[in-house]
Design an enzyme around this catalytic site. Structure first.
Site, PDB file in Angstrom:
ATOM      1  N   HIS A  10     -12.421  25.197  -6.709  1.00  0.00           N
ATOM      2  CA  HIS A  10     -11.284  24.465  -7.240  1.00  0.00           C
ATOM      3  C   HIS A  10     -10.259  25.502  -7.724  1.00  0.00           C
ATOM      4  CE1 HIS A  10      -9.232  21.957 -10.311  1.00  0.00           C
ATOM      5  NE2 HIS A  10      -9.687  20.914  -9.644  1.00  0.00           N
ATOM      6  N   ASP A  16     -19.174  27.116 -12.506  1.00  0.00           N
ATOM      7  CA  ASP A  16     -18.305  25.958 -12.689  1.00  0.00           C
ATOM      8  C   ASP A  16     -19.153  24.721 -12.385  1.00  0.00           C
ATOM      9  OD1 ASP A  16     -16.689  23.784 -12.341  1.00  0.00           O
ATOM     10  OD2 ASP A  16     -15.228  24.789 -11.058  1.00  0.00           O
ATOM     11  N   GLN A  64     -18.627  19.511 -11.295  1.00  0.00           N
ATOM     12  CA  GLN A  64     -19.143  18.441 -10.434  1.00  0.00           C
ATOM     13  C   GLN A  64     -20.651  18.270 -10.524  1.00  0.00           C
ATOM     14  OE1 GLN A  64     -17.386  16.221  -9.117  1.00  0.00           O
ATOM     15  NE2 GLN A  64     -15.367  17.167  -9.150  1.00  0.00           N
ATOM     16  N   LYS A  82     -15.677  13.769 -16.560  1.00  0.00           N
ATOM     17  CA  LYS A  82     -16.307  13.504 -15.259  1.00  0.00           C
ATOM     18  C   LYS A  82     -17.746  13.018 -15.427  1.00  0.00           C
ATOM     19  CE  LYS A  82     -13.705  17.202 -12.942  1.00  0.00           C
ATOM     20  NZ  LYS A  82     -12.700  16.542 -12.111  1.00  0.00           N
ATOM     21  N   CYS A 142      -6.953  19.982  -5.310  1.00  0.00           N
ATOM     22  CA  CYS A 142      -6.894  21.269  -6.025  1.00  0.00           C
ATOM     23  C   CYS A 142      -7.790  22.321  -5.395  1.00  0.00           C
ATOM     24  CB  CYS A 142      -7.269  21.128  -7.497  1.00  0.00           C
ATOM     25  SG  CYS A 142      -6.263  19.946  -8.380  1.00  0.00           S
TER      26      CYS A 142
HETATM   27  C1  LIG Z   1     -15.331  21.928  -9.144  1.00  0.00           C
HETATM   28  C2  LIG Z   1     -14.277  21.662 -10.164  1.00  0.00           C
HETATM   29  N1  LIG Z   1     -13.923  22.629 -11.005  1.00  0.00           N
HETATM   30  C3  LIG Z   1     -12.996  22.430 -11.953  1.00  0.00           C
HETATM   31  C4  LIG Z   1     -12.349  21.227 -12.094  1.00  0.00           C
HETATM   32  C5  LIG Z   1     -11.303  21.078 -13.161  1.00  0.00           C
HETATM   33  O1  LIG Z   1     -11.677  20.139 -14.077  1.00  0.00           O
HETATM   34  P1  LIG Z   1     -10.643  19.670 -15.203  1.00  0.00           P
HETATM   35  O2  LIG Z   1      -9.465  19.105 -14.475  1.00  0.00           O
HETATM   36  O3  LIG Z   1     -11.382  18.667 -15.978  1.00  0.00           O
HETATM   37  O4  LIG Z   1     -10.281  20.882 -15.974  1.00  0.00           O
HETATM   38  C6  LIG Z   1     -12.687  20.187 -11.245  1.00  0.00           C
HETATM   39  C7  LIG Z   1     -11.988  18.884 -11.377  1.00  0.00           C
HETATM   40  O5  LIG Z   1     -11.490  18.309 -10.482  1.00  0.00           O
HETATM   41  C8  LIG Z   1     -13.663  20.410 -10.261  1.00  0.00           C
HETATM   42  O6  LIG Z   1     -14.007  19.432  -9.412  1.00  0.00           O
END
Ligand SMILES: Cc1ncc(COP(=O)(O)O)c(C=O)c1O
Lengths: 125, 411
Positions: free
Chosen positions: B126, B201, B204, B227, B366
């Protein structure tokens, strides 16, 4: 009338009249949308301060593509000033709908924004 | 035999009753919420709990000494304890932040990275696990991106031959585009062998599987409350204790200090070191309730139910003509399906589905480098599921996709 009408324009989406790179042009500009993946290149033929013709390459969703093409059609013969003053209201008129959802405004405006960028006075930036 | 019927793992019909929003109609159709990777829906236990907080516990924790502040402090600390237990960490390894994005940014500022160091991210990430590291190029940090193969699996060879100057390996546990679940345990072991730290990270993965930071071997791990049934505005950065003394401040201000003289500042220890200013106490409390909810179901059951959903999802679309489906064959996937209808932009697919009540995300999610360079697409439509989704919803979805492909696609 809302944006669902745009989806009756699938044929125009498949074969937009202004799609294709012209042999010669005076200005080129790329526009893309960070979240959508739409990407267009516009080509403008200019004469003095007037746009003679406009074409584009690239791809996007139905809304961005049809709007892109129709804006290309609408701006030939218009002066830079006239084009700079165009906004979402003009785009809505061009495609004959008055309701575009908030999340799709950027789709509808991508073409016009890109053309405006092409016409921007670059020296001043 | 339907998974819901079997009911041993999880009773989806019962669970759905806890989510008020699921009885909503969208465009005249029952809402089918397939956008949980963007944000999950919230059970009434969380929604009502937050109201309870404001009606019974609201005060600024950690500061005032009155009774109410004491109760707020107890609630805030209890939330931290729940998070710690949830990922097998100690409470003082849990830093509350806004979301995964802030957690990773915090790490990028606070880790002692300097000129000549190397950070290894991946193509599967992401933007929030790409951009904070690219920014470090300004101070002379090298940033590499591990490649993915045609099955959207990371090139493990890369991790087996990490250069000596590698200081940090940062990788997603589960891709938000392809759903690929990475072998983070193996990656962490290889990173440690090379003398590097590991950041996971888990945005998910935390909603969908049991996370054990010790088993993974994570030095840092980030996830978002929103999430995983929790409210917006609260996220977590786990920071392994052994790192604490090496880390630099991030935001400075109230409550993160032990004493302030204008020529001598003494900081608090982590986690308070990273919790400057008044925190999202409501959020932490709500996240605690979300964790309670997940624990009542059991993360093992969540995972097993997700697996059943994922298999059915992939099976159902496999036979649909005119689709590009971006999932590999490894079977190590979360309940995420990225696809395109040939000849249609992903936004238009999402639009047609929305008209029938299906909520899906479309576009780049993203993760532009992965989608453009690896999927060779200008976006995808993405169905992402969670515990409140059902096999029947998947069947309706597959039928609708078939319709759209036939009517508008180019088969
Ligand atoms: C794999 C991953 N990392 C990071 C994020 C970022 O999360 P947040 O928007 O809650 O900061 C997301 C959210 O879409 C994600 O799917």
């Amino acid at each position: 009338m809302d944006e669902s009408k745009l989806y009756e324009l699938m044929d125009e989406y498949r074969n937009p009249p202004h799609l294709g790179k012209p042999k010669d042009y005076d200005a080129l500009e790329e526009g893309s949308s960070a979240s959508c993946g739409d990407r267009f290149t516009v080509y403008l033929k200019l004469s003095g301060g007037t746009v003679k013709s406009a074409d584009f390459e690239g791809s996007g969703c139905v809304i961005s593509t049809v709007c892109m093409s129709r804006v290309c059609g609408a701006i030939s013969g218009k002066t830079k000033e006239q084009i700079r003053s165009m906004d979402i209201k003009d785009v809505k008129k061009l495609i004959g709908i008055d309701q575009i959802s908030a999340s799709r405004i950027s789709c509808a405006m991508l073409g016009l924004e890109t053309i405006k960028k092409a016409l921007a006075d670059k020296k001043r930036m | 035999m339907s998974m819901e019927r079997r009911g041993k793992l999880l009773d989806a019909a019962q669970i759905r009753k806890d989510f008020p929003i699921l009885s909503k109609k969208v465009n005249g159709h029952p809402l089918v919420y397939f956008d949980s990777a963007a944000t999950s829906q919230k059970p009434r236990q969380v929604i009502d709990g937050i109201r309870y907080f404001y009606e019974n516990l609201n005060a600024n924790p950690l500061r005032s000494i009155h009774k109410l502040a004491e109760e707020a402090t107890i609630a805030y600390n209890a939330a931290r304890d729940k998070v710690a237990k949830f990922i097998n960490a100690d409470p003082d390894e849990i830093v509350f932040v806004r979301n995964t994005t802030e957690a990773i940014n915090l790490a990028s500022y606070a880790l002692p990275l300097k000129k000549g160091d190397r950070v290894v991210s991946s193509y599967l990430e992401h933007h929030s696990n790409i951009l904070p590291w690219l920014r470090l190029k300004d101070i002379g940090v090298t940033v590499d991106f591990v490649d993915v193969d045609d099955e959207y699996e990371l090139d493990m060879e890369h991790y087996r031959s990490l250069p000596n100057d590698t200081r940090l390996v940062t990788v997603s546990h589960e891709s938000n585009v392809s759903g690929t679940v990475n072998d983070v345990r193996e990656i962490a072991a290889l990173a440690h062998e090379a003398g590097a730290m590991v950041l996971i990270d888990a945005a998910q993965s935390a909603p969908h599987m049991k996370i054990d930071v010790k088993d993974i071997g994570a030095d840092l791990l980030a996830f978002s409350g929103h999430k995983m049934l929790g409210p917006f505005g609260i996220g977590v950065l786990y920071v392994n204790k052994t790192l604490h003394e090496h880390m630099k401040p991030f935001l400075t201000g109230g409550e993160m200090i032990e004493s302030v003289r204008l020529n001598d500042v003494k900081y608090q220890k982590i986690p308070r070191f990273y919790e400057a200013g008044t925190q999202d106490v409501e959020g932490a409390y709500g996240l605690g309730l979300a964790i309670d909810y997940l624990n009542r179901i059991g993360m093992g059951n969540v995972e097993a139910y997700d697996k059943a959903l994922t298999e059915h999802l992939f099976d159902s679309v496999r036979s649909v003509k005119g689709l590009d489906v971006y999932g590999g064959k490894s079977g190590k996937y979360g309940p995420i399906l990225s696809f395109n209808v040939k000849g249609l932009h992903s936004h238009d697919v999402a639009y047609f589905l929305d008209k029938k009540g299906f909520a899906l995300r479309s576009g780049f999610h993203c993760a532009q480098p992965f989608i453009e360079d690896k999927l060779k697409a200008n976006g995808t439509a993405r169905a992402s599921l969670y515990i409140y989704n059902t096999l029947a919803e998947i069947d309706r979805f597959a039928a609708e996709i078939k319709n759209i492909a036939r009517k508008y696609g180019r088969i």
